[in-house]
Design a protein around this motif. Structure first.
Motif, short mmCIF file in Angstrom:
data_model
loop_
_atom_site.label_atom_id
_atom_site.label_comp_id
_atom_site.label_asym_id
_atom_site.label_seq_id
_atom_site.Cartn_x
_atom_site.Cartn_y
_atom_site.Cartn_z
N PRO A 85 0.83 -1.21 0.00
CA PRO A 85 0.00 0.00 0.00
C PRO A 85 0.86 1.26 0.00
O PRO A 85 1.98 1.25 0.52
N CYS A 86 0.37 2.32 -0.61
CA CYS A 86 1.08 3.58 -0.56
C CYS A 86 0.09 4.72 -0.67
O CYS A 86 -1.09 4.50 -0.93
N ALA A 87 0.58 5.95 -0.47
CA ALA A 87 -0.32 7.11 -0.43
C ALA A 87 -0.32 7.87 -1.75
O ALA A 87 -0.90 8.94 -1.84
N HIS A 88 0.36 7.34 -2.79
CA HIS A 88 0.47 8.10 -4.04
C HIS A 88 -0.70 7.82 -4.98
O HIS A 88 -1.19 6.70 -5.04
N ASP A 89 -1.10 8.87 -5.71
CA ASP A 89 -2.16 8.69 -6.70
C ASP A 89 -1.61 8.05 -7.97
O ASP A 89 -2.31 7.36 -8.69
N SER A 90 -0.36 8.36 -8.26
CA SER A 90 0.24 7.80 -9.46
C SER A 90 1.73 7.65 -9.22
O SER A 90 2.25 8.13 -8.21
N HIS A 91 2.40 6.99 -10.14
CA HIS A 91 3.84 6.75 -10.01
C HIS A 91 4.56 7.13 -11.29
O HIS A 91 3.99 6.99 -12.37
N PRO A 92 5.81 7.56 -11.16
CA PRO A 92 6.51 8.08 -12.35
C PRO A 92 6.54 7.10 -13.53
O PRO A 92 6.44 7.52 -14.67
N LEU A 134 11.00 5.85 -5.40
CA LEU A 134 11.42 4.61 -4.76
C LEU A 134 10.26 3.92 -4.04
O LEU A 134 10.46 2.95 -3.31
N CYS A 135 9.06 4.40 -4.24
CA CYS A 135 7.89 3.70 -3.71
C CYS A 135 7.89 2.28 -4.28
O CYS A 135 8.14 2.09 -5.47
N PRO A 136 7.62 1.28 -3.43
CA PRO A 136 7.64 -0.10 -3.93
C PRO A 136 6.79 -0.30 -5.19
O PRO A 136 7.17 -1.06 -6.09
N GLN A 137 5.68 0.42 -5.28
CA GLN A 137 4.83 0.24 -6.47
C GLN A 137 5.50 0.77 -7.74
O GLN A 137 5.27 0.24 -8.82
N ASN A 138 6.30 1.84 -7.59
CA ASN A 138 7.02 2.34 -8.77
C ASN A 138 8.12 1.37 -9.18
O ASN A 138 8.34 1.11 -10.37
ZN LIG Z 1 3.44 4.88 -4.19
#
Ligand SMILES: [Zn+2]
Ligand SMILES: [Zn+2]
Length: 334
Positions: A96-103, A132-136
């Protein structure tokens, strides 16, 4: 294997900066005995802790070396890289993360298959930010898998690069018989655009585009034989690049290429991760269900057996066109 193991031990003595430098120097023409040990080392470290705090470093290494991995890597290196990248995508992709989108998502609208070019920030990004968000990091791992082994991974944002959509538009004028640019120039440009060591997606796309446009090139609409010569030369040079990988499909699973308009679209969509995701969307691939086996086997678009047959069909049409062209010339002279 013995010598490979020795070199792997050597590379572990390098600092991260030295390793990153070595990764950047690996490219499509690298010798296997230099590149494979670096790939194996990087993949082994990623596989050891695919969801770990250092995963972004090793994902970045494999992305940097994906130009080599997409061409003709050693089999063990390719398998290890794909396994490690898939494990990382799985371990990191659902955190889980707080970002709406990733680069990485923004990148897919720009990226051709050459994901190893440019700076994805994975080595230099701020620890707390979206880079460096795991989802990115998982997103980049999926892009690399898709470039090395097209259509074997899901959850790639759809959207081919703008330039590819503009090529599709110009060529669709030709295949639908209302060209709004000079078809001679256009077709010669297409025929001569294949790089020496294309990714599997780019090579497949090239051959599919040649097939979509060959009926037009072989018709009396073309008044300069240079078009036919260039297309025949281009397809003949592309065929040996296919290799002889096995066909894993059942009869009837190879794509239907009878509609030149659709085939023309596929020709360019095949050449980028975002474009392939557009094809997957078209076929109704379930984006979320990674284990869904019911869907159409889209990797048939890059199957060497399918592409060999398609190239044969293309060459037959072009050669017949060349013969009529010569016959018409002889009749005019006589
Ligand atoms: Zn994220
Ligand atoms: Zn096949």
């Amino acid at each position: 294997m013995g010598s490979v193991v020795l070199i792997v031990i050597n590379t572990t003595g390098l600092t991260l900066d030295q390793l990153a430098d070595a990764w950047r120097h690996v490219h499509d023409a690298s010798a296997a005995d230099e590149a494979d040990p670096l790939v194996l080392d990087c993949a082994r470290r990623l596989a050891a802790d695919p969801g770990g705090e250092q995963a972004h470093v090793w994902v970045s290494g494999l992305v940097a070396m994906s130009g080599y991995l997409a061409w003709r890597p050693g089999q063990a290196a390719e398998g290890a890289a794909l396994d490690a990248l898939r494990a990382a995508a799985k371990a990191l992709g659902d955190q889980p993360c707080a970002h709406d989108s990733h680069p990485y998502e923004a990148e897919t609208g720009l990226l051709e298959d050459e994901i190893w070019r440019g700076d994805n920030g994975l080595l230099t990004g701020a620890l707390a930010g979206p880079v460096l968000c795991p989802q990115n990091v998982a997103g980049w791992a999926r892009l690399a898998v898709d470039v090395i082994a097209p259509f074997t991974v899901r959850r790639i944002p759809a959207g081919a690069p703008k330039y590819h959509h503009s090529r599709i538009r110009s060529l669709s004028g030709i295949v639908n018989d209302y060209p709004y640019v000079d078809p001679h120039e256009e077709l010669i440009d297409e025929a001569t655009c294949l790089p020496d060591r294309p990714t599997r997606g780019v090579l497949a796309g090239y051959l599919v585009t040649m097939n979509a446009t060959c009926w037009y090139a072989a018709s009396e609409r073309i008044t300069d034989r240079a078009v036919l010569d260039a297309m025949i030369k281009g397809v003949e040079a592309a065929v040996p690049l296919l290799g002889d990988g096995p066909c894993t499909h059942s009869p009837g699973e190879h794509p239907d290429t009878r509609d030149p308009d659709y085939t023309n679209q596929a020709g360019y969509l095949l050449r980028s991760p975002g474009g392939r995701a557009e094809i997957a969307e078209y076929y109704g691939w379930d984006e979320e269900d990674e284990d869904d086996q019911e869907d159409e086997p889209l990797d048939a678009w890059v199957c060497p057996a399918f592409l060999h047959d398609l190239a044969d069909e293309t060459l037959a049409a072009l050669t017949a066109g060349l013969r009529s062209f010569e016959a018409a010339g002889a009749a005019a002279e006589g």
